[in-house]
Design an enzyme around this catalytic site. Structure first.
Site, PDB file in Angstrom:
ATOM      1  N   SER A 141      15.635 116.349  29.989  1.00 54.85           N
ATOM      2  CA  SER A 141      16.987 117.042  29.022  1.00 54.85           C
ATOM      3  C   SER A 141      17.539 117.954  29.868  1.00 54.85           C
ATOM      4  O   SER A 141      17.896 117.642  30.940  1.00 54.85           O
ATOM      5  CB  SER A 141      15.640 118.391  29.057  1.00 54.85           C
ATOM      6  OG  SER A 141      16.731 119.427  27.711  1.00 54.85           O
ATOM      7  N   TYR A 154      10.631 125.919  30.359  1.00 57.62           N
ATOM      8  CA  TYR A 154      10.356 125.015  29.654  1.00 57.62           C
ATOM      9  C   TYR A 154      11.356 123.918  30.129  1.00 57.62           C
ATOM     10  O   TYR A 154      10.703 123.009  30.692  1.00 57.62           O
ATOM     11  CB  TYR A 154      11.324 125.022  27.992  1.00 57.62           C
ATOM     12  CG  TYR A 154      11.673 124.318  28.048  1.00 57.62           C
ATOM     13  CD1 TYR A 154      10.925 123.071  27.187  1.00 57.62           C
ATOM     14  CD2 TYR A 154      13.499 122.894  28.004  1.00 57.62           C
ATOM     15  CE1 TYR A 154      11.638 121.728  26.062  1.00 57.62           C
ATOM     16  CE2 TYR A 154      13.803 122.175  27.008  1.00 57.62           C
ATOM     17  CZ  TYR A 154      12.609 121.394  26.508  1.00 57.62           C
ATOM     18  OH  TYR A 154      13.044 120.453  25.258  1.00 57.62           O
TER      19      TYR A 154
HETATM   20  P1  NDP Z   1      10.169 117.751  17.931  1.00 62.23           P
HETATM   21  O1  NDP Z   1       9.649 118.700  17.529  1.00 62.23           O
HETATM   22  O2  NDP Z   1      11.116 117.229  16.440  1.00 62.23           O
HETATM   23  O3  NDP Z   1       9.144 116.626  18.135  1.00 62.23           O
HETATM   24  C1  NDP Z   1       8.468 116.681  19.237  1.00 62.23           C
HETATM   25  C2  NDP Z   1       7.528 115.858  19.072  1.00 62.23           C
HETATM   26  O4  NDP Z   1       6.286 116.277  19.494  1.00 62.23           O
HETATM   27  C3  NDP Z   1       7.087 115.574  17.022  1.00 62.23           C
HETATM   28  O5  NDP Z   1       6.500 114.241  17.191  1.00 62.23           O
HETATM   29  C4  NDP Z   1       5.021 116.340  18.288  1.00 62.23           C
HETATM   30  O6  NDP Z   1       4.054 116.072  16.986  1.00 62.23           O
HETATM   31  C5  NDP Z   1       5.198 115.593  19.034  1.00 62.23           C
HETATM   32  N1  NDP Z   1       4.197 116.363  20.322  1.00 62.23           N
HETATM   33  C6  NDP Z   1       3.557 117.809  19.946  1.00 62.23           C
HETATM   34  N2  NDP Z   1       2.703 118.510  20.897  1.00 62.23           N
HETATM   35  C7  NDP Z   1       2.227 116.836  20.791  1.00 62.23           C
HETATM   36  C8  NDP Z   1       1.243 116.959  21.587  1.00 62.23           C
HETATM   37  N3  NDP Z   1      -0.048 118.080  22.006  1.00 62.23           N
HETATM   38  N4  NDP Z   1       0.328 115.531  21.496  1.00 62.23           N
HETATM   39  C9  NDP Z   1       1.574 114.488  20.931  1.00 62.23           C
HETATM   40  N5  NDP Z   1       2.043 114.979  20.459  1.00 62.23           N
HETATM   41  C10 NDP Z   1       2.642 116.154  20.663  1.00 62.23           C
HETATM   42  O7  NDP Z   1      11.718 117.840  18.980  1.00 62.23           O
HETATM   43  P2  NDP Z   1      12.230 116.748  19.731  1.00 62.23           P
HETATM   44  O8  NDP Z   1      12.591 115.375  18.560  1.00 62.23           O
HETATM   45  O9  NDP Z   1      13.346 117.436  19.720  1.00 62.23           O
HETATM   46  O10 NDP Z   1      11.642 116.760  20.591  1.00 62.23           O
HETATM   47  C11 NDP Z   1      10.782 115.265  21.459  1.00 62.23           C
HETATM   48  C12 NDP Z   1      11.312 115.914  23.066  1.00 62.23           C
HETATM   49  O11 NDP Z   1      12.729 115.345  23.349  1.00 62.23           O
HETATM   50  C13 NDP Z   1      10.719 116.279  24.206  1.00 62.23           C
HETATM   51  O12 NDP Z   1      10.078 116.017  25.177  1.00 62.23           O
HETATM   52  C14 NDP Z   1      11.927 117.735  24.470  1.00 62.23           C
HETATM   53  O13 NDP Z   1      11.376 119.136  24.864  1.00 62.23           O
HETATM   54  C15 NDP Z   1      12.959 116.734  24.037  1.00 62.23           C
HETATM   55  N6  NDP Z   1      14.485 117.508  23.855  1.00 62.23           N
HETATM   56  C16 NDP Z   1      14.561 117.743  22.790  1.00 62.23           C
HETATM   57  C17 NDP Z   1      16.076 118.433  22.632  1.00 62.23           C
HETATM   58  C18 NDP Z   1      16.284 119.051  22.020  1.00 62.23           C
HETATM   59  O14 NDP Z   1      17.538 119.600  21.844  1.00 62.23           O
HETATM   60  N7  NDP Z   1      15.919 118.108  20.343  1.00 62.23           N
HETATM   61  C19 NDP Z   1      17.018 118.778  23.914  1.00 62.23           C
HETATM   62  C20 NDP Z   1      16.607 118.225  24.798  1.00 62.23           C
HETATM   63  C21 NDP Z   1      15.378 117.479  25.033  1.00 62.23           C
HETATM   64  P3  NDP Z   1       2.610 116.230  16.369  1.00 62.23           P
HETATM   65  O15 NDP Z   1       3.367 117.739  16.221  1.00 62.23           O
HETATM   66  O16 NDP Z   1       2.696 115.947  14.752  1.00 62.23           O
HETATM   67  O17 NDP Z   1       1.725 116.063  17.225  1.00 62.23           O
END
Ligand code: NDP
Length: 243
Positions: A141, A154
């Site tokens: 990030s 975070y």
């Molecule tokens: P979302 O919340 O849309 O997606 C997060 C994903 O992580 C979901 O598919 C969720 O699936 C999965 N997840 C969470 N916990 C678990 C777990 N224990 N096991 C397996 N899967 C898990 O957010 P983003 O798409 O934004 O996030 C994706 C990545 O991008 C993250 O690492 C985030 O930190 C990073 N990021 C995002 C930014 C933004 O502004 N959106 C900025 C910077 C970084 P489920 O709940 O179905 O398990």
């Protein structure tokens, strides 16, 4: 179409960046295995992509469990005969000031954002060594480069992802390591947990600035589609107007 069609495992493929990356890579002709806890979402996405002609499988995955991540990697080998790329994308961001002492959420961020990435590396590295090649893409990030109020823990997990990635890169001669660091991106990241004030502020900022998740998917696809001797070490992709 990419020069070479690859087997790609994506964690956190049920929404946001992971889902957009699955769409992008499947559209480019790569074989994808989708993992997350919400299997209804994965099944719907896999069905849609398969109907469009893509090679897509899905499997329940909890990245906080090493056994679950190993079973996910094993499924990739069983389904496709190997693993070319792992995208450690799953993440959570329940923001709050440290003094709120939301300790359960601190531990959740460490378990998903840091332990989850380590579990992914542990699960695929033996297979990639056997293959004498592979590619690990870790989603960090902008918060892995700077610290802001309410995002200390975070940020700590995302700084750690950058450190682990750089160490792995230095130790590897045949495995590519890429860090992708998004800024504000449209997703469900601010929908769960955190203090109401901190999450509300993050949601407002995201609503004003956020770029589509497909922009991050494009960056990941760019790194994956380079030749085997070209390792894109890091891509930082943020909205033009983000400070
Ligand atoms: P979302 O919340 O849309 O997606 C997060 C994903 O992580 C979901 O598919 C969720 O699936 C999965 N997840 C969470 N916990 C678990 C777990 N224990 N096991 C397996 N899967 C898990 O957010 P983003 O798409 O934004 O996030 C994706 C990545 O991008 C993250 O690492 C985030 O930190 C990073 N990021 C995002 C930014 C933004 O502004 N959106 C900025 C910077 C970084 P489920 O709940 O179905 O398990």
């Amino acid at each position: 179409m990419p020069a070479e069609s690859k087997t790609v495992l994506i964690t956190g493929a049920s929404s946001g960046i992971g889902e957009a990356t699955a769409r992008r890579l499947a559209g480019l002709g790569h074989r994808v295995l989708l993992g997350a806890r919400r299997t209804d979402r994965l099944a719907a996405l896999a069905g849609e992509l398969r109907a469009a002609g893509a090679s897509v499988a899905h499997r329940e995955l909890d990245v906080t469990s090493l056994d679950s991540v190993r079973a996910f990697a094993d499924a990739g080998v069983a389904e496709y005969g190997g693993i070319d790329v792992l995208i450690n994308n799953a993440g959570v961001m329940p923001l709050s000031p440290i003094e709120d002492l939301r300790i359960t959420e601190w531990e959740q961020m460490i378990d998903v954002n840091l332990r989850g990435v380590l579990h992914g590396i542990a699960a695929v590295l033996p297979q990639m060594r056997r293959q004498a090649g592979g590619h690990i893409v870790n989603v960090s990030s902008v918060a892995g480069h700077r610290v802001d109020p309410t995002a200390a823990v975070y940020s700590a997990t995302k700084f750690a992802v950058a450190a682990v990635s750089e160490g792995l890169r230095q130790e590897s001669r045949d495995i590519r390591v890429t860090v992708v660091s998004p800024g504000f991106t449209q997703s469900e990241l601010t929908h769960r947990g955190g203090s109401p004030e901190a999450q509300g502020a993050a949601r407002t900022a995201a609503e004003q600035l956020a770029i589509p998740a497909s922009a991050i998917a494009d960056a990941i696809a760019f790194a994956i589609d380079q030749p085997a001797n070209v390792d894109v070490n890091e891509l930082v992709v943020r909205p033009t107007a983000q400070g």
